[in-house]
Scaffold this motif. Structure first.
Motif, mmCIF file in Angstrom:
data_model
loop_
_atom_site.group_PDB
_atom_site.id
_atom_site.type_symbol
_atom_site.label_atom_id
_atom_site.label_comp_id
_atom_site.label_asym_id
_atom_site.label_seq_id
_atom_site.Cartn_x
_atom_site.Cartn_y
_atom_site.Cartn_z
ATOM 1 N N ILE A 70 -6.335 -12.320 -27.038
ATOM 2 C CA ILE A 70 -6.848 -11.137 -26.356
ATOM 3 C C ILE A 70 -7.174 -10.079 -27.408
ATOM 4 C CG2 ILE A 70 -4.524 -10.181 -25.979
ATOM 5 C CD1 ILE A 70 -5.576 -9.032 -23.317
ATOM 6 N N SER A 71 -8.266 -9.393 -27.200
ATOM 7 C CA SER A 71 -8.660 -8.316 -28.113
ATOM 8 C C SER A 71 -9.437 -7.269 -27.315
ATOM 9 C CB SER A 71 -9.509 -8.853 -29.262
ATOM 10 O OG SER A 71 -10.715 -9.426 -28.777
ATOM 11 N N ARG A 72 -9.644 -6.136 -27.930
ATOM 12 C CA ARG A 72 -10.384 -5.079 -27.244
ATOM 13 C C ARG A 72 -11.217 -4.292 -28.245
ATOM 14 N NH1 ARG A 72 -6.213 -1.597 -24.183
ATOM 15 N NH2 ARG A 72 -8.042 -0.278 -23.705
ATOM 16 N N ASP A 73 -12.297 -3.725 -27.735
ATOM 17 C CA ASP A 73 -13.147 -2.838 -28.510
ATOM 18 C C ASP A 73 -13.273 -1.556 -27.704
ATOM 19 O OD1 ASP A 73 -15.202 -1.436 -29.751
ATOM 20 O OD2 ASP A 73 -16.336 -3.235 -30.218
ATOM 21 N N ASN A 74 -12.503 -0.563 -28.063
ATOM 22 C CA ASN A 74 -12.483 0.670 -27.278
ATOM 23 C C ASN A 74 -13.817 1.412 -27.355
ATOM 24 O OD1 ASN A 74 -9.901 0.231 -26.341
ATOM 25 N ND2 ASN A 74 -8.916 1.563 -27.859
ATOM 26 N N ALA A 75 -14.543 1.243 -28.436
ATOM 27 C CA ALA A 75 -15.852 1.880 -28.542
ATOM 28 C C ALA A 75 -16.837 1.298 -27.538
ATOM 29 C CB ALA A 75 -16.392 1.724 -29.958
ATOM 30 N N LYS A 76 -16.633 0.039 -27.184
ATOM 31 C CA LYS A 76 -17.501 -0.630 -26.215
ATOM 32 C C LYS A 76 -16.866 -0.725 -24.838
ATOM 33 C CE LYS A 76 -19.939 -3.464 -29.625
ATOM 34 N NZ LYS A 76 -20.299 -4.849 -30.034
ATOM 35 N N SER A 77 -15.652 -0.190 -24.708
ATOM 36 C CA SER A 77 -14.938 -0.243 -23.420
ATOM 37 C C SER A 77 -14.876 -1.665 -22.881
ATOM 38 C CB SER A 77 -15.597 0.682 -22.387
ATOM 39 O OG SER A 77 -15.543 2.025 -22.818
ATOM 40 N N THR A 78 -14.515 -2.578 -23.753
ATOM 41 C CA THR A 78 -14.516 -3.988 -23.384
ATOM 42 C C THR A 78 -13.260 -4.661 -23.917
ATOM 43 O OG1 THR A 78 -16.933 -4.051 -23.424
ATOM 44 C CG2 THR A 78 -15.788 -6.163 -23.532
ATOM 45 N N VAL A 79 -12.705 -5.536 -23.099
ATOM 46 C CA VAL A 79 -11.598 -6.392 -23.514
ATOM 47 C C VAL A 79 -12.075 -7.836 -23.443
ATOM 48 C CG1 VAL A 79 -10.605 -6.505 -21.195
ATOM 49 C CG2 VAL A 79 -9.147 -6.912 -23.184
ATOM 50 N N TYR A 80 -11.569 -8.640 -24.371
ATOM 51 C CA TYR A 80 -12.014 -10.029 -24.492
ATOM 52 C C TYR A 80 -10.829 -10.975 -24.361
ATOM 53 C CZ TYR A 80 -15.917 -7.584 -26.710
ATOM 54 O OH TYR A 80 -16.946 -6.730 -26.992
ATOM 55 N N LEU A 81 -11.140 -12.190 -23.968
ATOM 56 C CA LEU A 81 -10.158 -13.271 -24.008
ATOM 57 C C LEU A 81 -10.849 -14.479 -24.612
ATOM 58 C CD1 LEU A 81 -7.231 -14.038 -23.283
ATOM 59 C CD2 LEU A 81 -8.156 -15.073 -21.191
ATOM 60 N N GLN A 82 -10.528 -14.745 -25.861
ATOM 61 C CA GLN A 82 -11.047 -15.933 -26.535
ATOM 62 C C GLN A 82 -10.140 -17.105 -26.188
ATOM 63 O OE1 GLN A 82 -13.857 -16.371 -28.558
ATOM 64 N NE2 GLN A 82 -13.301 -18.549 -28.422
ATOM 65 N N MET A 83 -10.710 -18.139 -25.609
ATOM 66 C CA MET A 83 -9.940 -19.289 -25.161
ATOM 67 C C MET A 83 -10.413 -20.518 -25.918
ATOM 68 S SD MET A 83 -9.816 -18.537 -21.062
ATOM 69 C CE MET A 83 -11.557 -18.875 -20.827
ATOM 70 N N ASN A 84 -9.538 -21.087 -26.719
ATOM 71 C CA ASN A 84 -9.841 -22.290 -27.491
ATOM 72 C C ASN A 84 -9.003 -23.457 -26.990
ATOM 73 O OD1 ASN A 84 -11.539 -20.713 -29.131
ATOM 74 N ND2 ASN A 84 -9.874 -20.233 -30.549
ATOM 75 N N SER A 85 -9.421 -24.633 -27.345
ATOM 76 C CA SER A 85 -8.687 -25.851 -26.974
ATOM 77 C C SER A 85 -8.349 -25.860 -25.487
ATOM 78 C CB SER A 85 -7.399 -25.971 -27.808
ATOM 79 O OG SER A 85 -7.697 -25.980 -29.183
ATOM 80 N N LEU A 86 -9.346 -25.609 -24.680
ATOM 81 C CA LEU A 86 -9.121 -25.502 -23.242
ATOM 82 C C LEU A 86 -8.650 -26.820 -22.654
ATOM 83 C CD1 LEU A 86 -12.087 -23.183 -22.392
ATOM 84 C CD2 LEU A 86 -9.706 -22.740 -21.769
ATOM 85 N N LYS A 87 -7.802 -26.697 -21.638
ATOM 86 C CA LYS A 87 -7.228 -27.849 -20.952
ATOM 87 C C LYS A 87 -7.589 -27.765 -19.469
ATOM 88 C CE LYS A 87 -3.203 -27.659 -24.030
ATOM 89 N NZ LYS A 87 -1.722 -27.550 -24.094
ATOM 90 N N PRO A 88 -7.583 -28.904 -18.790
ATOM 91 C CA PRO A 88 -7.887 -28.866 -17.345
ATOM 92 C C PRO A 88 -6.968 -27.917 -16.579
ATOM 93 C CG PRO A 88 -8.019 -31.103 -18.144
ATOM 94 C CD PRO A 88 -7.501 -30.290 -19.294
ATOM 95 N N GLU A 89 -5.725 -27.786 -17.019
ATOM 96 C CA GLU A 89 -4.796 -26.892 -16.327
ATOM 97 C C GLU A 89 -5.115 -25.414 -16.545
ATOM 98 O OE1 GLU A 89 -4.036 -29.431 -18.392
ATOM 99 O OE2 GLU A 89 -2.264 -28.934 -19.640
ATOM 100 N N ASP A 90 -6.080 -25.110 -17.388
ATOM 101 C CA ASP A 90 -6.534 -23.733 -17.543
ATOM 102 C C ASP A 90 -7.569 -23.351 -16.480
ATOM 103 O OD1 ASP A 90 -6.525 -24.270 -21.091
ATOM 104 O OD2 ASP A 90 -5.014 -23.175 -19.919
ATOM 105 N N THR A 91 -7.972 -24.322 -15.678
ATOM 106 C CA THR A 91 -8.951 -24.059 -14.623
ATOM 107 C C THR A 91 -8.412 -23.033 -13.628
ATOM 108 O OG1 THR A 91 -9.972 -26.242 -14.803
ATOM 109 C CG2 THR A 91 -10.212 -25.078 -12.702
ATOM 110 N N ALA A 92 -9.170 -21.967 -13.424
ATOM 111 C CA ALA A 92 -8.733 -20.888 -12.538
ATOM 112 C C ALA A 92 -9.813 -19.820 -12.486
ATOM 113 C CB ALA A 92 -7.434 -20.267 -13.037
ATOM 114 N N VAL A 93 -9.625 -18.886 -11.575
ATOM 115 C CA VAL A 93 -10.394 -17.651 -11.619
ATOM 116 C C VAL A 93 -9.624 -16.677 -12.509
ATOM 117 C CG1 VAL A 93 -11.332 -15.718 -10.313
ATOM 118 C CG2 VAL A 93 -11.349 -18.023 -9.323
ATOM 119 N N TYR A 94 -10.308 -16.124 -13.486
ATOM 120 C CA TYR A 94 -9.682 -15.216 -14.439
ATOM 121 C C TYR A 94 -10.059 -13.776 -14.100
ATOM 122 C CZ TYR A 94 -8.058 -19.002 -17.388
ATOM 123 O OH TYR A 94 -7.396 -20.104 -17.866
ATOM 124 N N TYR A 95 -9.035 -12.926 -14.071
ATOM 125 C CA TYR A 95 -9.209 -11.515 -13.736
ATOM 126 C C TYR A 95 -8.749 -10.640 -14.898
ATOM 127 C CZ TYR A 95 -9.231 -13.306 -8.927
ATOM 128 O OH TYR A 95 -9.516 -13.992 -7.765
#
Length: 123
Positions: A70-95
């Motif tokens: 997780i990271s954020r750029d306050n100048a852009k008012s944006t938060v990020y979630l970089q997801m690597n090595s994804l697995k089927p159990e990561d399947t979901a709606v992300y909020y």
């Protein structure tokens, strides 16, 4: 009021990566700690990651440690979630969500929520 809009979800294969973004508008973004939660079909919403207002501290659900960032750029008012090595159990709606707490994993302490973005990981 803070409005949150997630983007970046999609259908990927196991082992792939995705980066989710959450753009905020309204009140001062840097006043809020931010979190990512997810909800799979038939399951309760669960905490994934959180970051403090400055971005100096983060916290993760055990099962995503070392894979998600997780990271954020306050100048852009944006938060990020970089997801690597994804697995089927990561399947979901992300909020994404915003909280006035310093750093929290409890959904009830988050005041503002986005509409969610679907992440589907095929095996």
């Amino acid at each position: 009021q803070v409005q949150l809009v997630e983007s970046g979800g999609g259908l990927v294969q196991a082992g792939d990566s995705l980066r989710l973004s959450c753009a905020a508008s309204g009140r001062t973004f840097s006043s809020y700690a931010m979190g990512w939660f997810r909800q799979a079909p038939g399951k309760e919403r669960e905490f994934v990651a959180a970051i403090t207002r400055s971005g100096g501290s983060t916290y993760y659900k055990d099962s995503v440690k070392g894979r998600f960032t997780i990271s954020r750029d306050n100048a852009k008012s944006t938060v990020y979630l970089q997801m690597n090595s994804l697995k089927p159990e990561d399947t979901a709606v992300y909020y994404c969500a915003a909280s006035t707490a310093i750093l929290t994993i409890t959904s009830g302490t988050y005041t503002y929520w986005g509409q969610g973005t679907q992440v589907t990981v095929s095996s």
